[in-house]
Scaffold this motif. Structure first.
Motif, mmCIF file in Angstrom:
data_model
loop_
_atom_site.group_PDB
_atom_site.id
_atom_site.type_symbol
_atom_site.label_atom_id
_atom_site.label_comp_id
_atom_site.label_asym_id
_atom_site.label_seq_id
_atom_site.Cartn_x
_atom_site.Cartn_y
_atom_site.Cartn_z
ATOM 1 N N PHE A 126 -33.480 -9.915 -10.983
ATOM 2 C CA PHE A 126 -32.150 -9.908 -10.370
ATOM 3 C C PHE A 126 -32.316 -10.088 -8.865
ATOM 4 O O PHE A 126 -32.561 -9.143 -8.122
ATOM 5 N N SER A 127 -32.172 -11.322 -8.427
ATOM 6 C CA SER A 127 -32.463 -11.697 -7.049
ATOM 7 C C SER A 127 -31.324 -11.323 -6.102
ATOM 8 O O SER A 127 -30.143 -11.444 -6.442
ATOM 9 N N ASN A 128 -31.693 -10.912 -4.889
ATOM 10 C CA ASN A 128 -30.706 -10.648 -3.843
ATOM 11 C C ASN A 128 -30.270 -11.923 -3.138
ATOM 12 O O ASN A 128 -29.314 -11.892 -2.356
ATOM 13 N N ASN A 175 -21.876 -5.079 -4.936
ATOM 14 C CA ASN A 175 -22.909 -5.925 -4.361
ATOM 15 C C ASN A 175 -23.351 -6.914 -5.436
ATOM 16 O O ASN A 175 -23.201 -6.621 -6.625
ATOM 17 N N ARG A 176 -23.905 -8.051 -5.030
ATOM 18 C CA ARG A 176 -24.198 -9.104 -6.009
ATOM 19 C C ARG A 176 -25.697 -9.324 -6.205
ATOM 20 O O ARG A 176 -26.494 -9.045 -5.324
ATOM 21 N N ARG A 177 -26.032 -9.859 -7.362
ATOM 22 C CA ARG A 177 -27.377 -10.328 -7.664
ATOM 23 C C ARG A 177 -27.266 -11.627 -8.470
ATOM 24 O O ARG A 177 -26.241 -11.884 -9.117
ATOM 25 N N GLY A 230 -29.531 -18.122 -13.215
ATOM 26 C CA GLY A 230 -28.522 -18.650 -12.303
ATOM 27 C C GLY A 230 -27.184 -17.948 -12.363
ATOM 28 O O GLY A 230 -26.364 -18.096 -11.455
ATOM 29 N N GLU A 231 -26.941 -17.182 -13.433
ATOM 30 C CA GLU A 231 -25.673 -16.461 -13.493
ATOM 31 C C GLU A 231 -25.699 -15.287 -12.515
ATOM 32 O O GLU A 231 -26.756 -14.753 -12.169
ATOM 33 N N ARG A 232 -24.511 -14.901 -12.091
ATOM 34 C CA ARG A 232 -24.390 -13.821 -11.108
ATOM 35 C C ARG A 232 -23.858 -12.549 -11.760
ATOM 36 O O ARG A 232 -23.048 -12.612 -12.679
ATOM 37 N N VAL A 233 -24.353 -11.439 -11.237
ATOM 38 C CA VAL A 233 -23.821 -10.144 -11.650
ATOM 39 C C VAL A 233 -23.327 -9.415 -10.402
ATOM 40 O O VAL A 233 -23.853 -9.608 -9.301
#
Length: 383
Positions: free
Chosen positions: A57-59, A272-274, A290-293
């Motif tokens: 889960f990338s910042n 906040n997003r990842r 590539g999807e965002r959480v």
């Protein structure tokens, strides 16, 4: 990729009472898709799992990485190592007298017996004064920065991306002028956090201006927004609970833990997003690269599975479960400063007053996502 919307985070009923809406979503659909927020994650266990797995889960959620928050290890690591000493116990101890002086000055201006709008009469001036003092910025910036906060709030309310971008560009220009002034001053530049940051290196190389601007933007926007929101949330919570006010006046050493508990229940920052770097399953959802959480702090910190009754004020909770300042490699490096400032201002506010109370028929106006707390909240002060 899912196109089905499980909820609308911009619906009027959500915006009118976000905490209530997030509580309901945590029970009904703990991983919920929407066009506005992609996959919102509401439960504490899922949020904690994401925070502790930065490889999946990338910042890095934007094209231009925010330094260092929008970076991932190993790129993130040297910048994090550079920043942490600015919030060391020694630096916090050195800043405490100035912090307490500012709090005393602000509380001395409170009405003797009357109303005030806690956000722009107190919380925002507090965060402005603190940030300028910590970074060594001149007092003449207070008025322009307060005006900038007004502009930012209007831009967020408009929902127009161009307006938000214009406000951000204006702020970056302010920082660049501060850097230019220090370069012009040369050896006569003030010995403060901003000047020291300009002389830092990362892996033997000087930091580029865009990285310095990004670091100072992260520090300042967090201070001007989140700290002000925190002050408003805590003050309003205490205003509704006179017995807790008295308990903290009699036991000021409890203020720091009380602040953390109040802000667990009422988050100053909603989310906040990842971005996923590989396929993963969260809850009952299979998500793809590539999807965002969206990590819903305002929900995870109220999860009944962890905290029982989320609205029960308790000072004996495990602090390691409170996600107020994050967890893992991206935990907020400025948490020591935030805790110092909030403890000092709440102690000063309680010491300077006999009573803080809500104003009848004046319900607070909630802030707009991603900010928590209030845009406006009226309180009555008796000294």
């Amino acid at each position: 990729m899912s196109t089905h919307n499980d909820w609308d985070p911009r619906a009027p009923e959500v915006l009118a009472n976000p905490i209530h809406a997030y509580d309901a979503m945590r029970k009904r659909c703990p991983v919920a898709h929407s066009d506005a927020m992609h996959h919102s994650v509401f439960q504490h266990a899922d949020v904690m799992r994401i925070l502790l797995d930065p490889e999946t889960f990338s910042n890095r959620t934007a094209g231009c990485a925010s330094v260092p928050h929008g970076m991932d290890p190993p790129e993130h690591t040297p910048y994090r190592r550079l920043i942490e000493p600015y919030f060391s116990p020694a630096r916090m101890a050195a800043f405490r007298p100035e912090c307490e002086r500012i709090c005393a000055e602000l509380t001395a201006r409170l009405p003797r017996d009357g109303e005030l709008e806690i956000m722009f009469d107190f919380a925002h001036p507090f965060s402005l004064s603190m940030q300028c003092a910590f970074l060594g910025w001149p007092e003449e910036l207070h008025a322009p920065l307060l005006d900038w906060i007004h502009k930012k709030n209007l831009a967020l309310l408009s929902g127009e991306a161009e307006a938000v971008a214009a406000v951000a560009t204006e702020f970056d220009g302010t920082i660049l002028r501060l850097l230019d002034a220090r370069r012009t001053a040369g050896p006569d530049a003030p010995d403060d956090a901003t000047t020291r940051l300009m002389h830092e290196t990362v892996e033997g190389r000087p930091i580029a201006d865009d990285a310095i601007v990004s670091i100072l933007r992260n520090w300042t926007v967090g201070e001007l927004g989140t700290i002000a929101s925190s002050v408003g949330i805590i003050a309003h919570y205490l205003a509704e609970r006179p017995r807790l006010q008295e308990r903290l006046r009699a036991n000021p050493d409890l203020v720091r833990a009380a602040n953390d508990e109040i802000l667990r229940m009422h988050a100053p920052l909603i989310a906040n997003r990842r971005t996923l770097t590989r396929n993963a399953r969260i809850g009952d959802k299979n998500l793809s690269v590539g999807e965002r959480v969206t990590l819903m702090w305002a929900s995870a910190n109220r999860d009944e599975a962890v905290f029982g009754d989320p609205d029960e004020f308790r000072l004996d909770r495990d602090p390691g479960l409170n996600l107020l300042y994050g967890v893992g490699v991206h935990a907020c490096p400025g948490a020591p400063l935030a805790r110092l400032e909030l403890e000092a201002v709440v102690r000063a506010l309680l010491a300077a007053t006999r009573e803080i109370a809500p104003v009848a028929d004046a319900s607070p106006i909630p802030s707009v996502y991603p900010a928590g707390g209030y845009r406006e909240a009226r309180l009555r002060i008796r000294r």
